[in-house]
Design an enzyme around this catalytic site. Structure first.
Site: not given
Ligand code: NAP
Length: 371
Positions: A262, A167
């Protein structure tokens, strides 16, 4: 068209829950089989996720088709259960969102593939297996065509394994690829990630370790952040994916007290041909790829959204851009050491996990590998 019945392995976890939520009204796929650890096996999906439902996809926080809640969770280690579901017409392929030891996941995913299931995985166990494609549908859809060689080498008939990357790399790999595709060589990159708590799975780091704090270490993450883009930018040769030799990437990965999303702060150095800021902005704004051209159901309209405000992107404001599937970039400016710098952001459990996996399954269905 009848929907393709699909199973979710690890359906009770952070990523598994997002699969359930994102697939609630999917036009091609329908979840009819859920599996997790022996701790959850035998409970209904409602019982197994009670008190720990965290999926945000779908907006209202409930998610899932009503029928999913009453499915009985099976033990993901018992492939014979999935085969029985397959015979009953309830499981043609599986999404793998398991969190176990690397060797256990590798063996289990191979077991499913050998039993005839296409396995679309979020786990890292097979990311460096040379004949397993690691796909970002906008970047390297052609790597999917290594699947016949994978099946032939292993004696698998319909089954295969395809994975998606970590990710953490999602926030910068697609922007980098867009620049490379536009003809700009990139030599070196320094990236500092600020990674959300949900990236650690449930329940994640203890609150007393994380609140009012930043943890400057995530085991294995810097290696993944530095190496995985090279496989994605690599080439298929003789039944294996040969990673690209560059760019050289140096990563600092930090866990921050953000729930989802993120962030990556990136400085990059081009080769001899250097675009100006306006050109970088134009390339990212105009970037479209195969999932957009073919209008895959989960594809974001714009894979990269350029934010012009001086203080964006931000996790709370931008992680859900285009249903959590777009990468938001901003603060594009000259770099005093390299050439340019920017901030990228993507939703780690949607674009970086379940949403990315579903988009890969759409690509693989389009190419005829999932039937
Ligand atoms: P998680 O919240 O810890 O969920 C793990 C899942 O695996 C649960 O369904 C759990 O079932 C199941 N499981 C655990 N031990 C098992 C066992 N022995 N046998 C069978 N099933 C078992 O983890 P996650 O964050 O969803 O991550 C899932 C996978 O996606 C991991 O491989 C992770 O590296 C990868 N990933 C995560 C993210 C992210 O942002 N979180 C992003 C990209 C990739 P029970 O509920 O029954 O324990």
């Amino acid at each position: 068209m009848a929907k393709i019945p699909v199973g979710v392995l690890g359906a009770t976890g952070m990523v598994g829950q997002q699969y359930i939520a994102l697939l609630a009204n999917h036009p091609w796929f329908e979840v009819r089989y859920v599996a997790a650890s022996p701790r959850s096996a035998g409970k209904t999906y409602r019982e197994a996720t009670a008190g720990r439902w965290h999926a945000t996809a779908g907006g209202d926080g409930s998610g899932g088709t009503p029928s999913v809640w009453d499915l009985v969770v099976q033990d993901a280690n018992d492939i014979s259960r999935a085969l029985a579901a397959n015979r009953a017409g309830d499981c043609a392929f599986v999404f793998s969102a398991l969190e176990m030891g690397q060797d256990e996941i590798r063996a289990l995913e191979e077991g499913y593939a050998a039993a005839g299931f296409p396995v679309i995985s979020n786990a890292s166990a097979h990311r460096w297996t040379a004949d397993v494609p690691m796909l970002i549908a906008e970047v390297n859809p052609g790597h999917a065509d290594i699947i016949p060689a994978q099946q032939k080498a292993r004696g698998w008939d319909r089954g295969f394994i395809a994975v998606k990357p970590n990710c953490s790399i999602q926030s910068y790999t697609t922007p980098l690829y867009a620049l490379i595709k536009a003809g700009y060589e990139i030599n070196r990159i320094i990236v500092s990630t600020l990674q959300a708590v949900s990236g650690a799975g449930y329940p994640g780091p203890a609150s007393l370790d994380l609140l009012d704090n930043i943890i400057p270490y995530i085991g294995g993450e810097e290696e993944k952040s530095e190496r995985e883009p090279l496989k994605i930018l690599g080439r298929v040769r003789n039944g294996a994916i040969v990673p690209a030799e560059g760019p050289a990437i140096s990563a600092h990965c930090n866990r921050v007290p953000v729930v989802d999303g993120h962030t990556a702060c990136v400085s990059l150095e081009f080769g001899s041909k250097k675009p100006d800021i306006g050109e970088v902005r134009r390339i990212w704004t105009e970037f479209r790829a195969l999932p957009q051209e073919l209008r895959f159901p989960t594809a974001p309209e714009r894979p990269i959204i350029v934010r012009d405000e001086e203080d964006r992107p931000q996790p709370r404001k931008d992680r859900d851009a285009d249903r959590g599937m777009a990468v938001s970039v901003g603060r594009i400016r000259p770099c005093a050491v390299f050439d340019i710098r920017f901030v990228g952001l993507s939703h780690n459990t949607i674009r970086g996990a379940a949403g990315g996996g579903i988009l890969n399954a759409e690509l693989l269905t389009h190419r005829g590998y999932i039937r």
